[in-house]
Design an enzyme around this catalytic site. Structure first.
Site, short mmCIF file in Angstrom:
data_model
loop_
_atom_site.label_atom_id
_atom_site.label_comp_id
_atom_site.label_asym_id
_atom_site.label_seq_id
_atom_site.Cartn_x
_atom_site.Cartn_y
_atom_site.Cartn_z
N CYS A 88 0.81 -1.23 0.00
CA CYS A 88 0.00 0.00 0.00
C CYS A 88 0.84 1.27 0.00
CB CYS A 88 -0.93 0.01 1.21
SG CYS A 88 -1.85 -1.51 1.42
N HIS A 349 -9.26 2.26 -2.81
CA HIS A 349 -7.87 1.99 -2.44
C HIS A 349 -7.20 1.09 -3.49
CE1 HIS A 349 -4.32 1.02 -0.29
NE2 HIS A 349 -4.80 0.18 0.62
N CYS A 378 -0.79 2.89 6.14
CA CYS A 378 -0.34 1.62 6.71
C CYS A 378 0.00 0.68 5.56
CB CYS A 378 -1.41 1.01 7.61
SG CYS A 378 -2.99 0.64 6.78
#
Length: 394
Positions: A88, A349, A378
């Site tokens: 991510c 996302h 995160c």
């Protein structure tokens, strides 16, 4: 040394899983943003020293997807490119690597960002290369395996959010309220045209007729209510509280920007948006990966000689409402400064792009009244990444 500045920051709209961008490879989404950067800046593409793009789900795209995106986007073949995978955090790590390459004297101007097509991630048939003797075989979802599973504990990222629910005693009601607020903020921002300046429209070819022009995020749900969210079943644990409604989506998109020295920006006649002040990275237990931004933000702020109260805007990736609530509690963040236009629960996302997307959105919010910002995410596997930026002033 000349300051490191950011300019020409853009992103595509974010598409939902199997939605408007399902037939567009990640590298073409990346190429769309690169093309916009070159066209809007009007710089000679030969001025670009390197292209660095994050991309997590690379299987089947071809060698070095960043290279494909760069050339398809109009960057000359003589300009090198490479692809980054920090899950991510990939898109923001790409920008950090651009920053570091400039500080080291290797580059003066870099296109950096991230891209992802979760819709196009392939199914895998492992151990099939040399044939099967007998028995059934199972397809493995590369998106789940490479993007959404904690290898250390062999469970979905959603369980790491459930672990934070237990550790921080976060209620289902809190999570649903957080998700509802994200949807409402994003919906208001979309309706007010807040995202228009940062979004590059994407052409989606059709079998017949002209292509569709997609210019808005696909996944924002203005009709979401607390009652509807409360009716959703737990997604990862029988008696859990993390649902599809209070978690981020599975998405497609890309984002990128120019990273360069201030002197180079002046020489090219470019107007920087912001100065890159510092970065921070952290490692935490993989089982509670969502708390990673806390230490990363502390490190980044310390390196820029700032504290939480000095920051005007926080763009924190909303992997899960539970994860976001835990980070907000630990840092004691004023909520009127956090994700004021919604976050990943509403926007989506696309994992390799989100690091760059959060920073793009942050850059477009900086103003004389609110000159300092932090972007952070995160990272699956137990990490965090953060950056501090400030509005450019001569």
């Amino acid at each position: 040394m000349s300051r490191i500045v950011l300019a020409e920051a853009y992103r595509t709209p974010i598409g939902v899983f199997g939605g408007v961008f399902k037939d567009i490879p990640a590298y073409e989404l990346g190429a769309t943003v690169i093309r916009q950067i070159l066209e809007h800046s009007q710089i000679d593409p030969n001025e670009i020293n390197e292209v660095i793009l994050g991309n997590v789900l690379q299987a089947g795209q071809g060698q070095n997807p960043a290279r494909i995106a760069a050339i398809h986007g109009g960057v000359p073949e003589a300009v090198p490119s490479f692809t980054v995978n920090k899950v991510c955090g990939s898109g923001l790590k790409a920008i950090q690597l651009a920053y570091q390459s400039i500080v080291a004297g290797d580059n003066e101007i870099v296109i950096a960002g991230g891209m992802e097509s979760m819709s196009q991630s392939p199914m895998l048939l492992k151990n099939s290369r040399f044939g099967f003797k007998m028995g059934n075989q199972t397809l493995e979802d590369s998106m789940i395996a490479d993007g959404l599973t904690d290898k250390f504990n062999d469970y979905h990222m959603g369980i790491t959010a459930e672990n934070l629910v237990e550790q921080y005693q976060i209620s289902r009601k809190e999570q649903d309220q957080f998700a509802f607020d994200s949807q409402q903020k994003a919906s208001r921002a979309q309706q007010a045209g807040v995202f228009d300046a940062e979004i590059v429209p994407v052409e989606v070819p059709q079998r017949k007729g002209d292509p569709l022009i997609i210019s808005q995020d696909e996944g924002i749900r203005p009709q979401t209510t607390i009652d509807k969210l409360a009716q959703l079943r737990p997604a990862f644990k029988k008696d859990g509280s993390v649902t599809a409604g209070n978690a981020s989506g599975i998405n497609d998109g890309a984002a990128a920007m120019l990273v360069m020295t201030e002197d180079k920006a002046k020489a090219l006649g470019l107007q920087p948006i912001a100065v890159l002040d510092s970065f921070g990275a952290s490692g935490v237990a993989p089982s509670i990966m969502g708390i990673g931004p806390v230490e990363a933000i502390h490190k980044a702020l310390k390196r820029s000689n700032k504290v939480i109260n000095d920051v005007d805007i926080f763009e924190l990736n909303e992997a899960f409402a539970a994860q976001s609530i835990a980070v907000n509690r630990e840092l004691q963040l004023p909520q009127d400064k956090v994700n004021v236009n919604g976050g990943a629960i509403a926007l989506g996302h696309p994992i390799g792009a989100s690091g760059a997307r959060t920073l793009v959105s942050l850059l477009h919010q900086l103003s004389d009244a609110k000159p300092t910002g932090v972007a952070s995410l995160c990272i699956g596997g137990g990490q965090g990444i953060a950056t501090v930026v400030s509005k450019y002033e001569v």
